[in-house]
Scaffold this motif. Structure first.
Motif, short mmCIF file in Angstrom:
data_model
loop_
_atom_site.label_atom_id
_atom_site.label_comp_id
_atom_site.label_asym_id
_atom_site.label_seq_id
_atom_site.Cartn_x
_atom_site.Cartn_y
_atom_site.Cartn_z
N UNK A 395 0.81 -1.21 0.00
CA UNK A 395 0.00 0.00 0.00
C UNK A 395 0.85 1.26 0.00
N UNK A 396 2.15 1.10 0.17
CA UNK A 396 3.02 2.28 0.21
C UNK A 396 4.37 1.91 -0.38
N UNK A 397 4.89 2.77 -1.25
CA UNK A 397 6.22 2.54 -1.82
C UNK A 397 7.02 3.83 -1.78
N UNK A 398 8.18 3.75 -1.13
CA UNK A 398 9.13 4.86 -1.14
C UNK A 398 10.44 4.33 -1.67
N UNK A 399 11.03 5.06 -2.62
CA UNK A 399 12.38 4.70 -3.07
C UNK A 399 13.23 5.95 -3.04
N UNK A 400 14.39 5.83 -2.42
CA UNK A 400 15.28 6.98 -2.38
C UNK A 400 14.63 8.18 -1.70
N UNK A 401 13.74 7.89 -0.75
CA UNK A 401 13.08 8.98 -0.03
C UNK A 401 11.95 9.64 -0.80
N UNK A 402 11.63 9.12 -1.98
CA UNK A 402 10.52 9.67 -2.77
C UNK A 402 9.34 8.71 -2.69
N UNK A 403 8.17 9.25 -2.42
CA UNK A 403 6.98 8.40 -2.31
C UNK A 403 6.38 8.20 -3.70
N UNK A 404 6.25 6.94 -4.10
CA UNK A 404 5.68 6.61 -5.41
C UNK A 404 4.26 6.08 -5.30
N UNK A 405 3.93 5.59 -4.12
CA UNK A 405 2.59 5.05 -3.94
C UNK A 405 2.17 5.24 -2.51
N UNK A 406 0.96 5.73 -2.31
CA UNK A 406 0.47 5.87 -0.94
C UNK A 406 -1.04 5.81 -0.94
#
Ligand code: ARG
Length: 406
Positions: A395-406
């Motif tokens: 339900x949530x994806x962060x990569x490199x401190x950037x939120x791609x999915x929430x």
């Protein structure tokens, strides 16, 4: 606490420490400039409240890492697509596929085999912040013998078809490694045996000689590149391990001696034990030829038995799915199969995080939710240690401190 422009504070329900298996309750994770700067049960003294991400009802896990993908390929859609698509068109397909992969919670991939350095182009575009995608460690064209699994053998000889990585003999193979290094690959992939999805190759048949494998590994390691060897058959696996490869892909036919060897050399096994189900249920409808379906029918069960044996023996395992054989974004479906065939949920998650980071030699910054690490964090609704399939719906994806999915 100073308020930095790209700071986030995550309020986390549970944070999984994949190293110990402990789940820390009610944590605050501070992310600055792409890195995790602190994890604590105390709320930071002062911070920009608009930067708070409330995941207090979620379970946090490090972003998943898939060590075997083919993001510029869609075998799942039409088996013969690659014959009709230009490299440019298929690279655009790759743009779509890597976004799906990232949104599914796979924040790092290794792409093993792509002609025209399409994977290098994708990686560079992701790193430049132009398109969303996971961290990519890419191989460019896979090396292989003439007529082998990493060659293209479908068309008759008048077409003069030949894959870009074909090289026979130690020096020709070294030259291919050097070319791949010149065009900025991260890893070298070669085919040590026949495979399922190639015409006229046998799964059990070794392809490169030991001498050639040693040359490839020596050249790759000299240039600071790790090596992934596609190998189903026992002899090919053994030769590749002894030649010093970093990982064996597929590793289908494992006997006691080979398992011992993998342990002795510390070789990682990347065993794609999910895609069998996809190929056997959808392959025919997708136009996979009978020859290849037949090989899949023969190898799937044996590979899963080998997986169980390797897990039991404590061989180093990573998660490698061969996404592209099945739809991109379904990568995490393999985790439940890894538990079905012998791993605990924690072991499966370790394979997909901390072990994969070690294989990539990135274990100091990837694979854990830990201070100083890249902020590659995903969240799920259920406890993944109790219900591994929850990772199929992040339900949530962060990569490199950037939120791609929430
Ligand atoms: N790329 C691999 C090959 O063609 C896929 C094998 C898929 N099947 C399996 N049981 N792992 O050989």
């Amino acid at each position: 606490l100073p308020v930095l422009a790209n700071q986030h504070v995550i309020k986390a329900g549970y944070v999984l420490d994949v190293a110990s298996g402990k789940q820390l309750k009610d944590q605050y994770i501070v992310v600055d400039n792409g890195k995790i700067t602190s994890i604590s049960s105390n709320q930071p003294a002062s911070f920009d409240q608009t930067k708070l991400i409330d995941l207090s009802d979620k379970y946090l896990v490090p972003g998943l890492m898939d060590m075997h993908t083919h993001v510029v390929r869609n075998l799942s859609k039409n088996y013969f697509d690659s014959y009709f698509q230009s490299p440019h068109r298929s690279t655009i397909g790759g743009v779509v596929n890597i976004e799906k992969t990232l949104l599914a919670g796979i924040t790092t991939i290794r792409n093993v085999g792509a002609s025209d350095y399409r994977d290098v182009a994708l990686r560079n575009a992701v790193n430049a912040g132009e398109i969303p995608g996971p961290r990519m460690f890419v191989s460019g064209p896979s090396l292989g013998i003439t007529g082998g699994h990493c060659d293209s053998n479908a068309l008759n000889h008048t077409f003069n078809e030949k894959s870009q990585g074909v090289a026979d003999g130690p020096w020709a193979a070294r030259l291919k490694v050097r070319q791949n290094v010149k065009y900025q690959v991260d890893v070298i992939k070669f085919c040590a045996t026949g495979g399922v999805f190639s015409k006229g190759t046998k799964l059990g048949q070794r392809q490169y000689t030991f001498e050639e494998m040693k040359a490839i590994v020596d050249e790759a390691h000299t240039h600071g590149r790790t090596v992934a060897a596609h190998a189903h058959g026992t002899e090919g696996i053994q030769f590749a391990i002894k030649a010093g490869v970093d990982s064996i892909e597929h590793a289908s036919f494992l006997d006691k001696e080979t398992i011992k060897l993998a342990k002795k050399y510390g070789t990682y096994l990347s065993m794609d034990i999910y895609n069998t189900e996809y190929t056997l249920s959808k392959g025919e409808e997708n136009g996979v030829p009978e020859e290849n379906l037949n090989k899949e029918r023969k190898v799937g069960g044996i590979q899963r038995e080998s997986f169980s044996k390797a897990v039991k023996a404590g061989v180093n395992m990573v998660m490698g799915t061969d996404a592209g054989i099945y739809p991109h974004g379904d990568n995490a479906k393999q985790l439940s199969r890894m538990t079905k065939f012998g791993m605990t949920p924690l072991q499966a998650l370790q394979a997909a995080t901390i072990n994969s980071a070690k294989l990539l030699k990135q274990e100091k910054t990837l694979g854990q939710i830990k201070e100083g690490f890249f902020a590659d964090i995903i969240a799920v609704d259920a406890n993944p240690l109790e219900q591994i399939t929850t990772l199929e719906n992040v339900s949530f994806v962060m990569k490199d401190g950037v939120v791609y999915k929430q």
